[in-house]
Design a protein around this motif. Structure first.
Motif, mmCIF file in Angstrom:
data_model
loop_
_atom_site.group_PDB
_atom_site.id
_atom_site.type_symbol
_atom_site.label_atom_id
_atom_site.label_comp_id
_atom_site.label_asym_id
_atom_site.label_seq_id
_atom_site.Cartn_x
_atom_site.Cartn_y
_atom_site.Cartn_z
ATOM 1 N N ALA A 227 0.837 -1.206 0.000
ATOM 2 C CA ALA A 227 0.000 0.000 0.000
ATOM 3 C C ALA A 227 0.871 1.254 0.000
ATOM 4 N N ASP A 228 1.977 1.228 0.776
ATOM 5 C CA ASP A 228 2.873 2.396 0.808
ATOM 6 C C ASP A 228 3.485 2.644 -0.573
ATOM 7 N N THR A 229 3.824 1.579 -1.278
ATOM 8 C CA THR A 229 4.439 1.729 -2.594
ATOM 9 C C THR A 229 3.435 2.297 -3.593
ATOM 10 N N ALA A 230 2.171 1.870 -3.467
ATOM 11 C CA ALA A 230 1.133 2.402 -4.359
ATOM 12 C C ALA A 230 0.964 3.907 -4.159
ATOM 13 N N ALA A 231 1.273 4.387 -2.950
ATOM 14 C CA ALA A 231 1.115 5.815 -2.639
ATOM 15 C C ALA A 231 2.431 6.571 -2.737
ATOM 16 N N ASP A 232 3.514 5.907 -3.108
ATOM 17 C CA ASP A 232 4.870 6.481 -3.079
ATOM 18 C C ASP A 232 4.986 7.660 -4.059
ATOM 19 N N ALA A 233 5.680 8.683 -3.614
ATOM 20 C CA ALA A 233 5.884 9.852 -4.479
ATOM 21 C C ALA A 233 6.719 9.495 -5.705
ATOM 22 N N GLY A 234 7.390 8.344 -5.674
ATOM 23 C CA GLY A 234 8.213 7.926 -6.812
ATOM 24 C C GLY A 234 7.425 7.461 -8.026
ATOM 25 N N CYS A 235 6.101 7.263 -7.875
ATOM 26 C CA CYS A 235 5.321 6.848 -9.055
ATOM 27 C C CYS A 235 4.148 7.792 -9.309
ATOM 28 N N ASP A 236 3.769 7.878 -10.593
ATOM 29 C CA ASP A 236 2.620 8.689 -11.016
ATOM 30 C C ASP A 236 1.407 7.803 -11.247
ATOM 31 N N THR A 237 1.690 6.565 -11.683
ATOM 32 C CA THR A 237 0.634 5.673 -12.165
ATOM 33 C C THR A 237 0.773 4.329 -11.468
ATOM 34 N N VAL A 238 -0.374 3.762 -11.092
ATOM 35 C CA VAL A 238 -0.357 2.439 -10.457
ATOM 36 C C VAL A 238 -1.229 1.492 -11.273
ATOM 37 N N MET A 239 -0.641 0.394 -11.726
ATOM 38 C CA MET A 239 -1.420 -0.674 -12.349
ATOM 39 C C MET A 239 -1.820 -1.629 -11.239
ATOM 40 N N ALA A 240 -3.126 -1.675 -10.923
ATOM 41 C CA ALA A 240 -3.626 -2.550 -9.860
ATOM 42 C C ALA A 240 -4.009 -3.883 -10.488
ATOM 43 N N ALA A 241 -3.060 -4.818 -10.524
ATOM 44 C CA ALA A 241 -3.271 -6.095 -11.221
ATOM 45 C C ALA A 241 -3.042 -7.291 -10.310
ATOM 46 N N ILE A 242 -3.235 -7.080 -8.999
ATOM 47 C CA ILE A 242 -3.243 -8.210 -8.068
ATOM 48 C C ILE A 242 -4.605 -8.881 -8.210
ATOM 49 N N VAL A 243 -4.650 -10.190 -8.042
ATOM 50 C CA VAL A 243 -5.942 -10.878 -8.153
ATOM 51 C C VAL A 243 -6.603 -10.959 -6.775
ATOM 52 N N GLY A 244 -7.920 -10.728 -6.755
ATOM 53 C CA GLY A 244 -8.698 -10.922 -5.545
ATOM 54 C C GLY A 244 -8.745 -9.701 -4.635
ATOM 55 N N ALA A 245 -9.503 -9.847 -3.539
ATOM 56 C CA ALA A 245 -9.649 -8.744 -2.590
ATOM 57 C C ALA A 245 -8.313 -8.388 -1.949
ATOM 58 N N ALA A 246 -7.303 -9.261 -2.066
ATOM 59 C CA ALA A 246 -5.954 -8.936 -1.566
ATOM 60 C C ALA A 246 -5.415 -7.666 -2.226
ATOM 61 N N GLY A 247 -5.947 -7.310 -3.377
ATOM 62 C CA GLY A 247 -5.483 -6.110 -4.082
ATOM 63 C C GLY A 247 -6.188 -4.836 -3.649
ATOM 64 N N LEU A 248 -7.193 -4.963 -2.788
ATOM 65 C CA LEU A 248 -7.975 -3.772 -2.414
ATOM 66 C C LEU A 248 -7.171 -2.709 -1.666
ATOM 67 N N ALA B 208 -5.510 5.363 -5.000
ATOM 68 C CA ALA B 208 -6.568 6.362 -5.216
ATOM 69 C C ALA B 208 -6.440 7.495 -4.201
ATOM 70 N N ARG B 209 -6.175 7.128 -2.947
ATOM 71 C CA ARG B 209 -6.073 8.151 -1.891
ATOM 72 C C ARG B 209 -4.858 9.035 -2.081
ATOM 73 N N ALA B 210 -3.850 8.528 -2.792
ATOM 74 C CA ALA B 210 -2.658 9.338 -3.058
ATOM 75 C C ALA B 210 -2.820 10.144 -4.355
ATOM 76 N N GLY B 211 -4.009 10.070 -4.963
ATOM 77 C CA GLY B 211 -4.284 10.880 -6.151
ATOM 78 C C GLY B 211 -3.554 10.426 -7.402
ATOM 79 N N LYS B 212 -3.235 9.154 -7.469
ATOM 80 C CA LYS B 212 -2.508 8.637 -8.640
ATOM 81 C C LYS B 212 -3.438 8.432 -9.835
#
Ligand code: NAD
Ligand code: MG
Length: 401
Positions: free
Chosen positions: A89-110, A117-121
């Motif tokens: 989750a921290d990496t998805a919000a990291d300032a080092g990225c602009d775009t996140v591909m959410a491609a984990i399978v299942g609710a584990a990816g929530l 989304a909360r980091a405005g990516k």
């Protein structure tokens, strides 16, 4: 043209993850990899990190981290290794990225999709289970934090392409003006023409042999039961703020028309293409520009004909269960998704017959309907409901033996 995008590919070793890396590698001038993540296959993750120059990899635990180090054995310095679900989750919000591909399978990816989304990516959402389990929470996060949401599921990407929008992807709160219905197409999977009585002894290999798409095992089984289309109806409801009675499903065995939007004036817009996830992925990465994806030309003359028919809910009881869950509310959608994940995993492990996937899911929905209704205020409430439904579904699997 957009500025250079640095991308975190979560679930990079999966089917969508691999297709994403394929498209990124075609555009070194405008796309680069910031981070990759995987749950099990550390050799593959190391090879991907080496090829893409990822700065960060996220792995589930210390054991996976040491396997990654062994697999890396490169001369170049290793990427930073982050460990655990919180690091995802921290990496998805990291300032080092602009775009996140959410491609984990299942609710584990929530949690990681929500963190992006909360980091405005810019969030490229393949992980439909996140929306099924937490649609209102996720869409509110997109709106409240100015994120950009681009649907990657091929049907929703097709609908997005057929809807009017400016040059910015948003999270609507009501259906787009002038739209009458959304029409989701479904291949019908490998058992489209089989007698339901015949399916008891179906094996995982047979269920995963999708006629048109090459995908991960869980979504392949979901496509066979058509629960996948049910999840997609719920996904469309949230993405496009569309009431369930204005979402139709049509079986279209060729998987060439990826979905359609019907307007008040009678116009129906469709998006067509070969069944290859690199098209919706390239659309999401390039939006609003169009990028080369590596997908071949659609030769309609070769296809000759395209067929459409209404789904037979008797043949596909899981699709009916999803419509029931959507009208029952969010708690039921969480239970539907959780029970299906447990049942499909049990089927893939040889612990549940194919035809009992629907039975376990139905039993869990029934159990849920008997619970006092609770308000879901945030991620913790969603995860608690998800865990309770999983526990119930696991008991139902055991009782089935
Ligand atoms: P897959 O099984 O091929 O890959 C899943 C990825 O998630 C892998 O990288 C795996 O390591 C990772 N993962 C699995 N469990 C995890 C966990 N508990 N924690 C962290 N990471 C975990 O799946 P896929 O077919 O690529 O599908 C990914 C998502 O995209 C699913 O939600 C699916 O419904 C959706 N989707 C897939 C396709 C497709 O063509 N494959 C099409 C539309 C939507
Ligand atoms: Mg789909």
């Amino acid at each position: 043209m957009r500025a250079f995008q640095r991308i975190a590919v979560l679930g990079s070793t999966g089917s969508v993850g691999e297709s994403t890396l394929d498209v990124i590698a075609r555009h070194p001038d405008r796309l680069g990899v910031f981070a990759l993540s995987a749950n099990t296959r550390m050799e593959k993750l190391a090879a991907q990190a080496q090829a893409s120059g990822a700065r960060v990899v996220v792995v589930p635990d210390a054991d996976a981290a040491s396997r990654f180090r062994v697999a890396w054995a490169g001369t170049a310095s290793s990427p930073e290794i982050r460990v655990g679900a919180a690091a995802l989750a921290d990496t998805a919000a990291d300032a080092g990225c602009d775009t996140v591909m959410a491609a984990i399978v299942g609710a584990a990816g929530l949690p990681s999709a929500l963190a992006a989304a909360r980091a405005g990516k810019r969030v490229l959402l393949a992980n439909k289970e996140a929306l099924v389990a937490a649609g209102s929470l996720f869409m509110a996060a997109v709106r409240d934090h100015g994120a950009e949401l681009l649907p990657i599921d091929s049907e929703h990407n097709a609908i997005f392409q057929c809807l009017p929008h400016g040059d910015r992807a948003a999270a609507p709160t009501r259906p787009a003006a002038g739209v009458r219905r959304l029409i989701l197409t479904a291949s019908g999977g490998p058992f489209r023409d089989r007698d339901p009585e015949d399916l008891h002894s179906v094996t995982p290999a047979q269920a995963c042999a999708h006629p048109n798409w090459s995908m991960g095992r869980k979504i392949s089984v979901d496509s066979a039961t058509m629960l996948n289309k049910g999840l997609e109806v719920i996904e469309a409801h949230w993405l496009f703020a569309m009431p369930p009675d204005r979402i139709e499903v049509l079986v279209h065995p060729q998987s060439v028309v990826h979905s359609m939007v019907e307007y008040d004036d009678g116009s129906v817009l469709a998006q067509l293409g070969l069944p290859d996830m690199r098209t919706p992925i390239a659309y999401g990465l390039g939006f609003p520009d169009r990028l080369a994806s590596g997908v071949g030309l659609l030769d309609l003359a070769r296809w000759g004909r395209l067929d459409f028919e209404k789904p037979d809910l008797r043949r596909f009881p899981c699709l009916a269960l999803a419509f029931d869950a959507l009208s029952a509310g969010q708690g039921a959608c969480i239970a539907l998704n959780a029970a299906n994940e447990i049942a499909v995993e049990a089927f893939l492990q040889g612990a549940l017959p194919y035809t009992r996937i629907a039975a376990v899911t139905a039993a869990t929905l029934e159990w849920h309907a008997g619970l006092p209704s609770v308000t879901l205020n945030g991620l913790d409430d969603v995860l608690a409901q998800d865990a309770a439904a999983r526990a119930h579904a696991a008991r139902a699997v055991l009782a089935d033996r």
